[in-house]
Design an enzyme around this catalytic site. Structure first.
Site, mmCIF file in Angstrom:
data_model
loop_
_atom_site.group_PDB
_atom_site.id
_atom_site.type_symbol
_atom_site.label_atom_id
_atom_site.label_comp_id
_atom_site.label_asym_id
_atom_site.label_seq_id
_atom_site.Cartn_x
_atom_site.Cartn_y
_atom_site.Cartn_z
ATOM 1 N N ASN A 1 0.812 -1.231 0.010
ATOM 2 C CA ASN A 1 0.134 0.004 0.222
ATOM 3 C C ASN A 1 1.022 1.300 0.196
ATOM 4 O OD1 ASN A 1 -1.751 2.114 0.362
ATOM 5 N ND2 ASN A 1 -2.768 1.017 2.245
ATOM 6 N N ARG B 1 -2.423 -2.070 -3.375
ATOM 7 C CA ARG B 1 -3.758 -1.323 -3.542
ATOM 8 C C ARG B 1 -3.682 -0.254 -4.368
ATOM 9 N NH1 ARG B 1 -5.683 2.398 1.514
ATOM 10 N NH2 ARG B 1 -7.573 2.945 0.568
ATOM 11 N N HIS C 1 -12.300 4.061 -1.219
ATOM 12 C CA HIS C 1 -12.450 3.058 -0.114
ATOM 13 C C HIS C 1 -13.014 2.073 -0.272
ATOM 14 C CE1 HIS C 1 -11.987 7.236 2.285
ATOM 15 N NE2 HIS C 1 -10.723 6.728 2.115
ATOM 16 N N ARG D 1 -8.524 17.474 2.954
ATOM 17 C CA ARG D 1 -9.341 17.780 1.745
ATOM 18 C C ARG D 1 -10.568 18.266 2.214
ATOM 19 N NH1 ARG D 1 -9.150 11.933 -0.323
ATOM 20 N NH2 ARG D 1 -7.313 11.307 1.237
ATOM 21 N N GLU E 1 -8.005 -3.472 5.285
ATOM 22 C CA GLU E 1 -7.921 -3.468 3.470
ATOM 23 C C GLU E 1 -6.584 -4.313 3.384
ATOM 24 O OE1 GLU E 1 -7.622 0.774 4.721
ATOM 25 O OE2 GLU E 1 -8.806 1.320 2.910
#
Ligand code: ADP
Length: 390
Positions: free
Chosen positions: A8, A90, A178, A238, A376
């Site tokens: 990742n 990922r 996500h 963000r 994840e």
């Protein structure tokens, strides 16, 4: 022992995990190279938490992600017993067509490079280690697991923007992100509460990136993230949803360049921009500054509003699930957010919430509320294993 490496890669860090695949998947090690290009530091731990590496590197030794990948690869070859059979990555953006993970070859890599403008801060970093491995070990199986794939089953109507329709065909559409986290949580819910997992569920992934997803029968039907990872909830740095008129104003009245606008929206906004204090919810909770309180109030308010939208998309709500950094670790934030959901039938059990139990709603809550740690990396390992087994 056959193993799968999960990678990742972010802007300044490379996270990785190794899983053994004897029958079922078992996590062996978990590592992170941080401070790439500035103050590189490698930490690796065993599944049981023992420290296997804790090393500083001169910044010129690890100037970028490809160099970090080489250092990690060398450490694994020298110090870790196991036969690497595949690497799962990922990849934030899989574009409009990838509904599931895909085996990587030169052709796919070139296609994924085309999506860089859609995720300028994430995609190039995700792809850099893939390129290194493809060049140095072309025979090694590599699998791309996309954050967008889980949302590809949406009704196309939901993924349109109301601009001339030909832009949709060009790829200007809502993608959602996500997805690996939502897929993991949906699977977990199906295990722990199959009736509820088969119903109408909102999952709130609240980390430094934050979004929410509406699940119907375990499938994504709506998400707060759209064309890029800027939409929806305010995040660490963000902006989240913003009137596009604000962008026109900044372009026209402040003479901002596209790059300046990108930096503002991705790096200087969200909780950081609003609070003037920090992008980290822990800092904001501890701060006495009025900006910190405003940022947290706004975050909670927007989560509540978006929950209403997603509940409308589902035509009701059976369960609400918290996950990721804030959702998994902060009883205070879960409590504040749950209060905005009371009209939907949410009642939190304060003892269960404070204790960090899996089910945190009270027995008389019409909507079940869960706090589910996401994983994840395990999701990527599962996909990679499934793909090579097939
Ligand atoms: P990433 O998107 O980087 O994977 P995480 O899911 O790890 O992010 O979430 C990171 C965020 O979680 C931090 O910025 C912090 O705001 C928040 N967080 C972590 N632990 C806590 C806590 N105990 N209380 C409040 N917020 C927390």
């Amino acid at each position: 022992m056959d193993t799968i490496l999960v990678v990742n890669a972010g802007s300044s860090s490379l996270k990785f995990e190794v899983f053994s695949v004897a029958g079922s998947l078992a996590r062996q090690i978990k590592g992170k190279m941080e401070g790439i290009g500035t103050a590189p530091h490698l930490t690796i731990k065993s599944a049981g938490g023992d420290r296997l590496a804790d090393e500083d590197y001169p910044h010129e030794a690890v100037p970028d992600l490809p160099a970090a990948m080489r250092v990690v690869g060398q450490w694994l070859r020298e110090r870790h017993q196991g036969r690497l059979i595949a690497v799962g990555h990922r990849v934030v953006h899989g574009g409009p067509d990838h509904m599931r993970p895909a085996r990587i070859d030169e052709k796919l890599l070139r296609e994924l490079e085309r999506y860089t403008p859609l995720a300028p801060l994430h995609q190039p970093n995700n792809l850099a280690p893939i390129r290194v491995l493809l060049e140095h070990q072309p025979q090694l199986v590599q699998v791309a697991c996309f954050d967008t794939a889980f949302h590809r089953g949406h009704d196309p109507m939901a993924d349109h923007y109301a601009i001339p329709a030909h832009y949709f065909d060009e790829g200007v559409r809502r993608y959602g992100f996500h997805g690996l986290s939502y897929e993991y949580v949906a699977g977990k819910l199906a295990e722990i509460a199959p009736d509820i997992g088969g119903g109408r569920v909102i999952v709130a992934h609240l980390g430094s990136g934050a979004s929410m997803c509406a699940l119907h029968q375990g499938k994504s039907v709506e998400s707060t993230l759209g064309f890029t990872a800027l939409d929806g909830l305010p995040m660490g740095t963000r902006c989240g949803q913003i009137d596009p008129g604000v962008l026109l104003y900044l372009l026209q009245q402040h003479g901002m360049s596209a790059q300046e606008l990108q930096d503002l929206l991705y790096k200087e906004s969200g909780l950081k921009g609003l609070s003037g204090v920090s992008n980290d919810v822990r800092d904001l909770l501890a701060s006495e500054e009025p900006g910190a309180a405003l940022a947290l109030d706004h975050f909670v308010h927007r989560i509540g509003l978006n929950a209403g939208t997603l509940a409308a998309a589902l035509g009701g709500l059976d369960a609400f699930v918290f996950t990721a950094g804030v959702g998994e670790n902060s009883p205070v934030m879960r409590e504040r957010i749950s209060r905005t959901l009371e009209w939907l039938g949410v009642r939190l059990d304060s003892r269960r919430n404070a204790a960090g139990e899996l089910l945190i709603s009270s027995d008389d809550s019409r909507v079940a509320v869960y706090a589910v740690p996401t994983d994840e990396e395990l999701m990527i390992a599962r996909h990679t294993y499934a793909l090579i087994a097939a």
